[in-house]
Design an enzyme around this catalytic site. Structure first.
Site: not given
Ligand code: BG6
Length: 469
Positions: A168, A365
Site C-alpha cells: 500500500e 488483504e
Molecule cells: C491495511 C494495512 O491498510 O489495513 C494493514 O496494510 C492494516 O497494515 C490494515 O493493519 C487494517 O487497518 P487498521 O488501521 O485498522 O490496522
C-alpha cells in the site's frame, strides 16, 4: 436451493500480517518511523499500547505457524523488517540475529506446508533515512532500498519464490504527506507526495530488475490498496472527479508496474500543474523493462467521489480534482467507520481484466476489525465472530462471480492471521482468525478460523442461491 462456490485449483487460501505489527521492535537495531512515532507520542495510540512487543510473533512464530496450518492457511504473507535485517543501513552490513529469525521463520512455515510470501516494505521506513535524507523524497534512499532488497533475495532465494516490494504505497503518501495521519505527519505536501510516489515506483522497478536477474523463475509483485472511485452521479463533473481519483490513486502504481509507464493523462496534469516529479533520462527504459509479475490488491472499502465546489487550495493537492461523497445508503463498519461494499471486489476484478488482462493478481488483504470481541465469547472461551464469517462470505461471493467470468485472481488473503497491532488503533479493533490475549500472549482460534479451514479444505463453500445480490 444452495450452490457450492468452487474456486480454481491451487487457489491460495491465506492471510497476511506485517513484521512491525506482529513482531514489534524487540531485538532490532534501528527504529522505523512507526516505532519513532510511538516512542515520542504514546498518547496517539489506543490505550498507549505500542509496537514494542506487538503480538510477540518473534517468540511465538513456531506455534503460530502450527495454528495457521490448523485454520487451513496454505499461504501466508508477512514483511521482513529493513530495520531488523540490516545492521548498517548505508553499507548494507547484516544483522546476524535478524537473519537467524527469518531463517527460523522460513523453516517453521515449511514444516507446516505454508507457502511464505515475503514483502519488503510495510510502511516501515527506517527513521534514520527520514532524518538524514528526507526518506522517499530522496533517490539515495531508493538505492539503499535496492541494496537491502538484493541482500534479502540473496539470503532467502532458495526458499522464497514469491516476493512483494511494497504494501500500500499510497497509504505512505496519504498518511505521511497529504493528510498527516501517519508519522512524519506532513500535511498538504502535494508536490513532495508526487516525488515520493515516483521514487516508490522507481524502487519497485529496480528491485524487480534485481530479483529477476537473480532468480528468473521466481515471481515478484507489488501490493496496492485499490478502492474503486464511484462517482456520485452521471454528471460530467462527478465522472471527471472519479476519473482523476482513479488516475492518481490506482492507475499511477498499476500502469507503471504493469504497463511500464505512467498514464499519459496523469503526467500531463501534473506537468501542467507544475508538480511533476524529478526523473533521470534512464528511468523511462528502467520502468518499461522491469514490470511486476503479479499484483496484490488490498481492498477494505470503496471511495465515493463528487466534483469539488470550487474550493481554493494554497498548495497543489490531488483533492483539487475531487471531493469525497458520503453516500446516504451506505452500510458502515461502526468500528472503523469504513463503508462495507463487497460488490466492489467484483468491480475491481472486472477493471483488472479490462485494463491488465495478462496480469495475475490476488486479494492480498481484506478484513473487518471489531472492537471488544470478548462480547462474543461462548462458554468454551471461543469468540463466535459470525460477522467476520459473513463479511468474508459476501466478499468471496463477488470474487467468485468475477473469477467465473474470467478474472485471473489466484488467491484470497485476509487481514489478518492473528490479531495484530494497528498503526494507531493499536489493539482496539481485532482482525485475526486467531485471538491474541495481550496479558499472556495466549492464542485461541476464533470460530472464523475453523470456518476458514473448511473453506480451504474444500476449496470453496456453500451458499444459498445468490444471497447477496
Ligand atoms: C491495511 C494495512 O491498510 O489495513 C494493514 O496494510 C492494516 O497494515 C490494515 O493493519 C487494517 O487497518 P487498521 O488501521 O485498522 O490496522
Amino acid at each position: 436451493m444452495s450452490t457450492f462456490l468452487k474456486f480454481p485449483p491451487n487457489f491460495l487460501w491465506g492471510a497476511a500480517m506485517s513484521g512491525p505489527q506482529s513482531e514489534g521492535w524487540l531485538g532490532k537495531r534501528h527504529e522505523n518511523i512507526m516505532d519513532t512515532w510511538y516512542r515520542i507520542c504514546r498518547n496517539d495510540f489506543y490505550e498507549g499500547v505500542g509496537p514494542d512487543v506487538a503480538s510477540d510473533f518473534l517468540h511465538h512464530f513456531e506455534n503460530d505457524f502450527r495454528l495457521m496450518k490448523e485454520i487451513g492457511l496454505n499461504s501466508f504473507r508477512t514483511s521482513i523488517q529493513w530495520t531488523r535485517l540490516i545492521a548498517n543501513l548505508e553499507t548494507g552490513e547484516l544483522d546476524p540475529n535478524g537473519i537467524a529469525f527469518y531463517q527460523a521463520m522460513i523453516r517453521a512455515a515449511k514444516a507446516n506446508e505454508i507457502k511464505l510470501i515475503f514483502n519488503l516494505h510495510h510502511f516501515d521506513l527506517p527513521t534514520d533515512l527520514l532524518d538524514r535524507y528526507a526518506g522517499w523524497e530522496s533517490r539515495h534512499v531508493v538505492d539503499l532500498f535496492v541494496k537491502y532488497a538484493k541482500t534479502a533475495f540473496q539470503l532467502f532465494k532458495d526458499e522464497i519464490h514469491e516476493w512483494t516490494t511494497f504494501n500500500e504505497p499510497m497509504v505512505m503518501i496519504d498518511g505521511g504527506y497529504l493528510y498527516g495521519y501517519h508519522y512524519p505527519h506532513y500535511k498538504n505536501e502535494g508536490k513532495r507526495a508526487v516525488q515520493v510516489l515516483y521514487h516508490i515506483v522507481l524502487a519497485n522497478a529496480l528491485v524487480t530488475q534485481a530479483y529477476h536477474q537473480l532468480d528468473p523463475e521466481g515471481k515478484i509483485g507489488i501490493i496496492v490498496n485499490v478502492t474503486p472511485a464511484y462517482p456520485r452521479s452521471d454528471r460530467k463533473e462527478d465522472q471527471e472527479a472519479a476519473r482523476f481519483f482513479d488516475l492518481f490513486h490506482w492507475r499511477s502504481f498499476l500502469d507503471a508496474s504493469i504497463h511500464g509507464h505512467f498514464p499519459d493523462e496523469l503526467v500531463e496534469i501534473l506537468r501542467k500543474d507544475g508538480v511533476l516529479w524529478k526523473a533521470e533520462a534512464k528511468d523511462e527504459s528502467l520502468l518499461s523493462l522491469n514490470r511486476s509479475d503479479f499484483i496484490g490488491i488490498n481492498y477494505y472499502h470503496p471511495t465515493r467521489v463528487q466534483a469539488t465546489e470550487g474550493q481554493i487550495f494554497e498548495k497543489w493537492l490531488p483533492d483539487q480534482y475531487y471531493a469525497h461523497y458520503d453516500w446516504p445508503e451506505k452500510r458502515v463498519d461502526p468500528y472503523k467507520d469504513w463503508e462495507i461494499f463487497p460488490k466492489a471486489l467484483y468491480d475491481i476484478a472486472k477493471e483488472m481484466t479490462k485494463r491488465y488482462p495478462k496480469t495475475p493478481w490476488f486479494v492480498s488483504e481484506t478484513g473487518m476489525g471489531v472492537h471488544d470481541e470478548g462480547r462474543f465469547r461462548n462458554k468454551d472461551g471461543v469468540i463466535e465472530d459470525l460477522y467476520r464469517i459473513n463479511f468474508y462470505k459476501e466478499h468471496l461471493f463477488w470474487l467468485h462471480k468475477a473469477i467465473e467470468e474470467g478474472a485471473s485472481c489466484f488467491g484470497f488473503h485476509t487481514w489478518a492471521a492473528l490479531d495484530c497491532w494497528s498503526w494507531n488503533n493499536a489493539y482496539k479493533n481485532r482482525y485475526g482468525f486467531i485471538e491474541v490475549d495481550l496479558n499472556d500472549q495466549t492464542r485461541t482460534i476464533k470460530k472464523s478460523g475453523r470456518w476458514y479451514r473448511q473453506v480451504s479444505l474444500e476449496n470453496g463453500f456453500e451458499i444459498e442461491e445468490d444471497p447477496f445480490v
